[in-house]
Design a protein around this motif. Structure first.
Motif, PDB file in Angstrom:
ATOM      1  N   UNK A 115      10.171   8.278 -10.742  1.00 50.26           N
ATOM      2  CA  UNK A 115      11.436   8.047 -11.903  1.00 50.26           C
ATOM      3  C   UNK A 115      11.886   7.263 -12.283  1.00 50.26           C
ATOM      4  N   UNK A 116      12.460   6.786 -12.273  1.00 49.11           N
ATOM      5  CA  UNK A 116      13.345   5.365 -12.459  1.00 49.11           C
ATOM      6  C   UNK A 116      14.503   4.841 -10.893  1.00 49.11           C
ATOM      7  N   UNK A 117      14.984   6.723 -10.914  1.00 49.50           N
ATOM      8  CA  UNK A 117      16.325   6.888  -9.797  1.00 49.50           C
ATOM      9  C   UNK A 117      15.156   6.877  -8.281  1.00 49.50           C
ATOM     10  N   UNK A 118      14.062   6.956  -8.628  1.00 52.31           N
ATOM     11  CA  UNK A 118      13.507   7.424  -7.002  1.00 52.31           C
ATOM     12  C   UNK A 118      13.100   5.921  -6.902  1.00 52.31           C
ATOM     13  N   UNK A 119      12.962   4.949  -7.493  1.00 51.84           N
ATOM     14  CA  UNK A 119      12.247   3.805  -6.896  1.00 51.84           C
ATOM     15  C   UNK A 119      12.894   3.209  -5.449  1.00 51.84           C
ATOM     16  N   UNK A 120      14.209   3.685  -5.998  1.00 50.36           N
ATOM     17  CA  UNK A 120      14.716   2.566  -4.558  1.00 50.36           C
ATOM     18  C   UNK A 120      13.759   4.113  -3.203  1.00 50.36           C
ATOM     19  N   UNK A 121      14.353   5.031  -2.955  1.00 53.22           N
ATOM     20  CA  UNK A 121      13.283   6.484  -1.697  1.00 53.22           C
ATOM     21  C   UNK A 121      12.480   5.390  -2.099  1.00 53.22           C
ATOM     22  N   UNK A 122      11.180   5.162  -3.061  1.00 55.75           N
ATOM     23  CA  UNK A 122       9.729   5.011  -2.592  1.00 55.75           C
ATOM     24  C   UNK A 122       9.477   3.641  -1.924  1.00 55.75           C
ATOM     25  N   UNK A 169      11.374   4.127   2.060  1.00 56.87           N
ATOM     26  CA  UNK A 169       9.992   4.431   2.564  1.00 56.87           C
ATOM     27  C   UNK A 169       8.850   3.975   2.983  1.00 56.87           C
ATOM     28  N   UNK A 170       7.868   2.922   2.244  1.00 54.87           N
ATOM     29  CA  UNK A 170       7.437   1.084   2.652  1.00 54.87           C
ATOM     30  C   UNK A 170       7.536   0.768   3.527  1.00 54.87           C
ATOM     31  N   UNK A 171       9.242   0.741   3.002  1.00 54.41           N
ATOM     32  CA  UNK A 171       9.337  -0.521   4.225  1.00 54.41           C
ATOM     33  C   UNK A 171       9.834   0.112   6.036  1.00 54.41           C
ATOM     34  N   UNK A 172       9.880   1.933   5.753  1.00 54.79           N
ATOM     35  CA  UNK A 172      10.322   1.633   6.680  1.00 54.79           C
ATOM     36  C   UNK A 172       8.856   2.338   7.771  1.00 54.79           C
ATOM     37  N   UNK A 226       1.404  -1.125   0.371  1.00 55.26           N
ATOM     38  CA  UNK A 226       0.111  -0.050   0.356  1.00 55.26           C
ATOM     39  C   UNK A 226       1.289   1.558   0.052  1.00 55.26           C
ATOM     40  N   UNK A 227       1.827   1.662   0.718  1.00 48.62           N
ATOM     41  CA  UNK A 227       2.873   2.731   1.386  1.00 48.62           C
ATOM     42  C   UNK A 227       3.445   2.008  -0.282  1.00 48.62           C
ATOM     43  N   UNK A 228       4.253   1.543  -0.828  1.00 49.94           N
ATOM     44  CA  UNK A 228       4.941   1.906  -2.174  1.00 49.94           C
ATOM     45  C   UNK A 228       3.350   2.222  -3.345  1.00 49.94           C
ATOM     46  N   UNK A 229       2.788   1.825  -3.027  1.00 46.31           N
ATOM     47  CA  UNK A 229       1.892   2.362  -4.282  1.00 46.31           C
ATOM     48  C   UNK A 229       1.403   3.832  -4.292  1.00 46.31           C
ATOM     49  N   UNK A 230       1.373   4.283  -2.869  1.00 43.92           N
ATOM     50  CA  UNK A 230       0.431   5.428  -2.436  1.00 43.92           C
ATOM     51  C   UNK A 230       1.936   6.912  -2.627  1.00 43.92           C
ATOM     52  N   UNK A 231       3.398   6.496  -2.414  1.00 41.23           N
ATOM     53  CA  UNK A 231       4.079   6.856  -2.262  1.00 41.23           C
ATOM     54  C   UNK A 231       4.846   6.963  -3.935  1.00 41.23           C
ATOM     55  N   UNK A 232       4.408   6.501  -4.553  1.00 37.79           N
ATOM     56  CA  UNK A 232       4.623   6.475  -5.663  1.00 37.79           C
ATOM     57  C   UNK A 232       3.273   7.247  -6.650  1.00 37.79           C
TER      58      UNK A 232
END
Length: 86
Positions: A55-62, A65-68, A43-49
């Protein structure tokens, strides 16, 4: 006034609100099948996304943050409040 043009309503992008609702329904479906931490992560990955227009470089941040968020929520409910999860 109170009456607005239907052109304004038809120009509203309903894509993001529909994705938020769909992700909430997916969360409800997943929580009993894969558990609280995994479904919260999804859920958090979808919402943060959706929030940061990924963009490609931001998926790691997503993902970070989702895991945290999932771990923090689990710690609060499971450890802090002692709420049992299925």
């Amino acid at each position: 006034g109170l009456i607005t043009s239907t052109d304004r309503i038809s120009r509203i992008s309903w894509k993001r609100p529909a994705l938020v609702i769909a992700s909430a329904l997916l969360y409800i479906f997943l929580i009993s099948r894969v558990g609280f931490p995994a479904s919260t992560f999804v859920l958090m990955a979808i919402l943060f996304g959706l929030l940061i227009r990924v963009k490609r470089r931001r998926w790691l941040s997503v993902f970070i943050c989702s895991a945290a968020t999932a771990v923090a929520a689990w710690l609060v409910f499971s450890i802090g409040l002692r709420v049992p999860f299925p």
